[in-house]
Scaffold this motif. Structure first.
Motif, PDB file in Angstrom:
ATOM      1  N   VAL A 488       0.851  -1.190   0.000  1.00  0.00           N
ATOM      2  CA  VAL A 488       0.000   0.000   0.000  1.00  0.00           C
ATOM      3  C   VAL A 488       0.889   1.243   0.000  1.00  0.00           C
ATOM      4  CG1 VAL A 488      -1.718   1.304   1.283  1.00  0.00           C
ATOM      5  CG2 VAL A 488      -1.872  -1.188   1.171  1.00  0.00           C
ATOM      6  N   GLY A 489       0.667   2.102  -0.968  1.00  0.00           N
ATOM      7  CA  GLY A 489       1.466   3.315  -1.085  1.00  0.00           C
ATOM      8  C   GLY A 489       2.737   3.163  -1.885  1.00  0.00           C
ATOM      9  N   ALA A 490       3.072   1.930  -2.278  1.00  0.00           N
ATOM     10  CA  ALA A 490       4.308   1.721  -3.041  1.00  0.00           C
ATOM     11  C   ALA A 490       4.143   2.207  -4.481  1.00  0.00           C
ATOM     12  CB  ALA A 490       4.688   0.248  -3.026  1.00  0.00           C
ATOM     13  N   LYS A 491       5.261   2.612  -5.078  1.00  0.00           N
ATOM     14  CA  LYS A 491       5.258   3.111  -6.452  1.00  0.00           C
ATOM     15  C   LYS A 491       6.412   2.506  -7.246  1.00  0.00           C
ATOM     16  CE  LYS A 491       3.231   7.608  -5.189  1.00  0.00           C
ATOM     17  NZ  LYS A 491       1.946   7.421  -5.878  1.00  0.00           N
ATOM     18  N   ILE A 492       6.210   2.432  -8.546  1.00  0.00           N
ATOM     19  CA  ILE A 492       7.265   2.052  -9.489  1.00  0.00           C
ATOM     20  C   ILE A 492       7.655   3.302 -10.266  1.00  0.00           C
ATOM     21  CG2 ILE A 492       7.874   0.663 -11.502  1.00  0.00           C
ATOM     22  CD1 ILE A 492       7.507  -1.115  -9.164  1.00  0.00           C
ATOM     23  N   ARG A 493       8.950   3.639 -10.234  1.00  0.00           N
ATOM     24  CA  ARG A 493       9.436   4.825 -10.956  1.00  0.00           C
ATOM     25  C   ARG A 493      10.382   4.383 -12.068  1.00  0.00           C
ATOM     26  NH1 ARG A 493       8.331   9.464  -8.062  1.00  0.00           N
ATOM     27  NH2 ARG A 493       7.628   9.116  -5.904  1.00  0.00           N
ATOM     28  N   LEU A 494      10.074   4.760 -13.297  1.00  0.00           N
ATOM     29  CA  LEU A 494      10.876   4.359 -14.450  1.00  0.00           C
ATOM     30  C   LEU A 494      11.253   5.577 -15.283  1.00  0.00           C
ATOM     31  CD1 LEU A 494       8.816   1.267 -15.719  1.00  0.00           C
ATOM     32  CD2 LEU A 494      10.869   1.214 -14.300  1.00  0.00           C
ATOM     33  N   ASP A 495      12.490   5.616 -15.749  1.00  0.00           N
ATOM     34  CA  ASP A 495      12.929   6.630 -16.705  1.00  0.00           C
ATOM     35  C   ASP A 495      12.759   6.048 -18.102  1.00  0.00           C
ATOM     36  OD1 ASP A 495      13.642   8.519 -14.780  1.00  0.00           O
ATOM     37  OD2 ASP A 495      15.593   7.583 -14.477  1.00  0.00           O
ATOM     38  N   VAL A 496      11.754   6.538 -18.829  1.00  0.00           N
ATOM     39  CA  VAL A 496      11.365   5.978 -20.128  1.00  0.00           C
ATOM     40  C   VAL A 496      11.807   6.908 -21.239  1.00  0.00           C
ATOM     41  CG1 VAL A 496       9.427   5.198 -21.550  1.00  0.00           C
ATOM     42  CG2 VAL A 496       9.382   4.843 -19.062  1.00  0.00           C
ATOM     43  N   GLN A 497      12.414   6.325 -22.262  1.00  0.00           N
ATOM     44  CA  GLN A 497      12.850   7.108 -23.418  1.00  0.00           C
ATOM     45  C   GLN A 497      11.660   7.371 -24.331  1.00  0.00           C
ATOM     46  OE1 GLN A 497      16.126   8.325 -24.064  1.00  0.00           O
ATOM     47  NE2 GLN A 497      14.902   9.520 -25.516  1.00  0.00           N
ATOM     48  N   MET A 502      14.007  11.778 -22.324  1.00  0.00           N
ATOM     49  CA  MET A 502      13.767  10.913 -21.191  1.00  0.00           C
ATOM     50  C   MET A 502      12.688  11.506 -20.290  1.00  0.00           C
ATOM     51  SD  MET A 502      15.016   7.948 -20.274  1.00  0.00           S
ATOM     52  CE  MET A 502      16.696   7.895 -20.913  1.00  0.00           C
ATOM     53  N   GLU A 503      11.693  10.690 -19.949  1.00  0.00           N
ATOM     54  CA  GLU A 503      10.610  11.119 -19.076  1.00  0.00           C
ATOM     55  C   GLU A 503      10.480  10.133 -17.918  1.00  0.00           C
ATOM     56  OE1 GLU A 503       8.913  13.789 -19.319  1.00  0.00           O
ATOM     57  OE2 GLU A 503       8.947  14.454 -21.409  1.00  0.00           O
TER      58      GLU A 503
END
Length: 923
Positions: A488-497, A502-503
């Protein structure tokens, strides 16, 4: 090169490994045993009679193109079979067994171990932590007397040394947790129920610990600034963001989603009460069998810092205490005297730094600089050879726990402690192997190193302890890592081209207490380690993910495939693009929908093995690949035979059009890779998991048979030794054979480092029989995937319960040995008794499919005829071995028979039998 003799030599098995007659009778599935079986059961004419009754098949996918003569054959990017590790440790009823777990570790992990890594190098690489990160003096509150040294209490030291296992867990915890409190302040007492007054006291303690952590952090930055390293190093890791501590676990089975019970002795954990592998951090294995006799005058062990150097010494009269109590120097030559020859520079420095307990010193001067001789030496140390010694029982035990840690949550690596008597080692495991440190005497000469280990562990955030760096835990504005809050509250953070650059895409882990969908991680340490996480794009005006993906249900698939593999995301994009370009857009619904992806090397992931200089050879190197995909339902949730049939027809059709438009063959057809979703009340089947797919646009390529050893019978699912490139000795042998005219020149080029050998791919119970035989693996053909589809339908009819919505198992196909699975499936096709045994527990909804005229029975007869023709091919092989001189003629017969086998089942015939004429095959 293409002479009948060479073609025959490639197709036929070696005569050198012909088994004895008794083996042929006991194992009729063996390629050289069919002659005996045929002579005992039916003549060749009878077999041909059955096969000739099969109706002619309309054309299916055209044969793969062969490169023009003289054109260089492309590289073959193929991966060895990656079977489910959990299936290899289960019995036929699906129960996981500890003895099989131990066998798996010995079989798969032994040759992927690096030993005797320096402890300081290990701590620096794993935790980004060194001597300068330890505050020079212990924590104290306003009521404590000021002290300049960290201490290990004599009462706990004595209790540990005079005790045996079980009785020493508490004193060990006291020693480690006591250092944690001295380092970072007192820990709240979360072992007992809290009153309001206790909660207030805990809050005060947490505030004090936070103040201490801030002081330590300032000290670390001050040291970095004074050394001129500010801005040149990665950001320092956060300190004590959650209250971890050593906890006794030995009497409790740690819960596992893979239903394999283990009882680690201790763990470094945030979880009180019943432990759960998902939320454990560092497993600890302890062996203590020797009880020592200790005098009452045993002193505290003190660890003090002077000019940045930490020294361990006894509280008072230390020299006298050493002589009386056995705490002095080791015997001349030391415990590692027999390892003196061939020691690396780092090992020599480690040995030179050894001394008595009163003079033991550890500090930042010892090779801490990145460009030190120690670091340069470590960076070129190779991985072990196949002569790696077997693991000891206690090493296996701690690896079992590391295996469980890596099979839970979303992990990049795991760290464990191994305690044997008064010696301690650290262990590291990731998807490419294991690393053990040198042992230290943590209660005597190496007490300062014990302080370093405890300090580094206590300062580590969850990412420093192996949680995937893209996964971030926060709950109510605090970092929380506990089974109480879960994801609960966890997130996945990805740097996507993206096209514009890069976003950062942020995804919420889509799990709530009301809807606790599991985060699933594949069992096993070494391998792909696939994890599937339900997610949704984080919502908000600034969210790039929400802007592109809205609020669609998604999954994040995190896996560690071989670097040499064709990337799954590229395969999916190629498949979908070709469907669009060839005017087949309507089949896009039946191919998994990829939203975005990120691939990172082990350097970009910051894996500690890179900092330790233990980098695998090219064939074992892996990358971390994260795919964001549309979320689908698993096949077992379909709930009816009718619904399953619809999904099945959809994916067979999609598989065909993918192959027709892109020449990409899936090669891992299984129940896990078929899914579905609903749209406007309609069931839509989807074919997923393209990570073992292969591009056949340049034709199929036979791998030359390098040696009998390289083409050995796949007696088990273990392929770790097959996975490597050919040895230098083998290359040398091939070169000499080319020079002597015994082998065509192309033979060696096919086995040079840039060329990848061909392996079996798939999931054992669903693999085509041709891929389960002993000897050199054949080309994986389109019809082999059709045969896999047939086994999926048979498996579902035999073992699926549509009411409970779950798959059972076919005991006869539940083996760790591929040959054993092939043996059972051969009997299934050719033996009525075996066939009936497989379907003995079929659900009522599927029993009509077992009637003589049903389509499942027609498919059975088709694949039985194909298998019977293989019997004839094997009989010809035995004839060649018995009568020399007929190999050329029989080779031509074999080629003809193989062409006939390929023509016996095509997409058109398969769909005609299935009754699924949902789209004409030529439109």
């Amino acid at each position: 090169m293409n002479s009948p003799e060479l073609q025959c030599r490639r197709l036929l098995p070696s005569a050198g490994s012909l088994p004895p007659l008794c083996l042929r009778r006991e194992s009729p599935y063996h390629p050289r045993a069919f002659f005996v079986v045929l002579s005992e059961s039916a003549g060749c004419s009878a077999i041909y009679g059955e096969m000739n009754t099969t109706k002619s098949a309309p054309p299916g996918p055209s044969a793969p193109r062969t490169p023009p003569r003289g054109q260089a054959e492309p590289k073959i990017h193929s991966t060895p079979l990656q079977p489910s590790a959990i299936s290899s440790i289960q019995d036929p009823k699906g129960s996981a067994l500890t003895k099989h777990h131990v066998a798996l570790i010995h079989r798969e992990y032994t040759d992927k171990i690096r030993r005797n890594v320096d402890v300081e190098d290990f701590v620096r690489a794993v935790f980004r932590f060194g001597w300068s990160d330890i505050h020079p003096t212990p924590y104290r509150d306003n009521n404590e007397e000021h002290t300049q040294q960290y201490s290990l209490g004599n009462a706990d030291i004595k209790a540990y040394r005079v005790g045996k296992e079980l009785s020493i867990y508490t004193p060990f915890n006291n020693l480690a947790n006591g250092l944690l409190c001295q380092l970072y302040g007192p820990l709240p007492d979360d072992e007992t129920p809290k009153s309001d007054e206790d909660k207030a006291a805990d809050k005060t303690l947490r505030a004090a610990a936070t103040t201490r952590c801030s002081a330590v952090m300032r000290h670390r930055h001050d040291v970095a600034d004074s050394e001129g390293q500010a801005g040149s190093k990665p950001a320092l890791p956060p300190l004590r963001t959650y209250p971890g501590r050593l906890r006794t676990r030995g009497h409790i089975v740690t819960k596992s989603k893979h239903k394999l019970g283990e009882k680690p002795d201790l763990t470094y954990s945030t979880v009180k009460g019943k432990p759960v592998w998902e939320w454990e951090l560092v497993p600890v294995e302890v062996q203590k069998t020797n009880a020592e006799t200790i005098e009452e005058t045993l002193r505290d062990m003190l660890i003090g810092c002077e000019d940045g150097v930490f020294s361990a010494f006894l509280d008072a009269d230390s020299d006298h205490a050493e002589d009386e109590e056995g705490l002095g120097d080791a015997d001349e030559g030391g415990a590692d005297a027999d390892e003196e020859q061939g020691m690396s520079d780092s090992e020599e420095q480690q040995g030179a730094a050894s001394g008595s307990a009163s003079k033991r010193k550890r500090g930042k001067e010892e090779g801490s600089a990145p460009d030190s001789k120690r670091a340069r030496t470590a960076s070129v140390l190779p991985l072990p050879s196949r002569r790696t010694p077997p693991m000891s029982p206690k090493e296996v035990q701690v690896v079992k726990y590391v295996n469980q840690i890596m099979s839970s949550n979303v992990r990049s690596y795991a760290v464990g402690w191994l305690i044997e008597e008064t010696k301690m080692r650290l262990v590291y495991g990731d998807r490419m192997g294991l690393i053990f440190t040198k042992e230290i005497d943590f209660l005597q000469d190496d007490a300062a190193l014990f302080l370093l280990i405890v300090a580094a562990t206590g300062a580590a955030g969850v990412h420093d302890l192996g949680i995937h760096p893209a996964l971030h835990f926060r709950h109510k504005d605090a970092v929380v890592f506990s089974s109480r809050t879960g994801y609960v509250g966890a997130k996945i953070r990805l740097d996507v081209q993206e096209e514009q650059g890069m976003e950062e895409f942020v995804f919420d882990v889509d799990v709530t207490k009301a809807d606790p969908r599991a985060v699933y991680t594949e069992f096993g340490l070494i391998g792909r380690g696939t994890t599937v996480i339900p997610v949704k794009a984080e919502q908000g005006d600034e969210s790039k993910a929400a802007e592109k993906l809205k609020d669609e249900p998604l999954v994040a698939k995190v896996a560690w495939p071989h670097k040499s593999r064709q990337a799954e995301d590229k395969m999916i994009r190629a498949v979908r693009q070709c469907l669009v370009e060839k005017g087949k857009e309507k089949y896009l619904d039946h191919v998994v929908d990829l939203k975005c992806s990120v691939t990172k090397s082990i350097e970009e992931m910051g894996l500690p093995r890179v900092a330790m200089g233990v980098v695998p050879e090219e064939q074992d190197l892996r990358v971390c690949r994260t795919l964001i995909l549309r979320r689908y339902e698993r096949l077992e949730t379909i709930g009816s035979q009718k619904g399953f049939h619809t999904v099945f027809v959809h994916v067979v059709r999609a598989h065909y059009w993918v192959y027709e438009t892109s020449r990409i063959l899936h090669r891992d057809i299984s129940t896990n890779n078929i899914m579905w979703f609903m749209r406007d009340g309609e069931i839509i089947g989807v074919l997923c998991d393209w990570d073992l797919a292969e591009d056949h646009s340049n034709g199929d390529h036979l791998s030359i048979r390098p040696s009998d050893e390289a083409a050995a019978t796949p007696a088990s699912t273990s392929t770790s030794k097959q996975a490597g490139q050919p040895s230098e000795q083998l290359k040398s042998q091939l070169k000499s054979r080319v020079n002597s005219g015994q082998e065509p020149a192309a033979a060696t080029s096919q086995l040079m480092p840039e060329q990848t050998p061909r392996y079996r791919t798939g999931t054992g119970p669903f693999m085509a029989l041709d891929l389960l035989r002993s000897g050199l693996p054949p080309i994986h053909k389109y019809r082999h995937d059709l045969e896999s589809f047939f086994y999926i339908y048979a498996y579902t009819a035999a073992a699926y319960d549509p009411v409970k919505k779950r798959f059972g198992y076919i005991a006869q196909w539940q083996h760790s040995s591929l040959v054993a699975i092939g043996d059972s499936k051969h009997k299934f096709l050719t033996n009525v008794t075996e066939f009936m045994a497989v379907f003995s527990k079929a659900h009522e909804d599927f029993k009509p499919l077992l009637e003589p005229g049903a389509f499942l029975m027609q498919l059975l007869r088709t694949f039985r005829a194909i298998e019977r023709r293989k019997d004839v091919i094997n009989r010809l092989a035995v004839t060649d071995e018995c009568r020399k001189g007929s190999a050329v003629d029989n080779g031509a017969k074999v080629e003809k028979l193989e062409r006939e086998r390929d023509a016996m089942v095509t997409y058109s015939t398969f769909m005609d039998i299935l009754g699924g004429k949902l789209a004409p095959p030529n439109k």
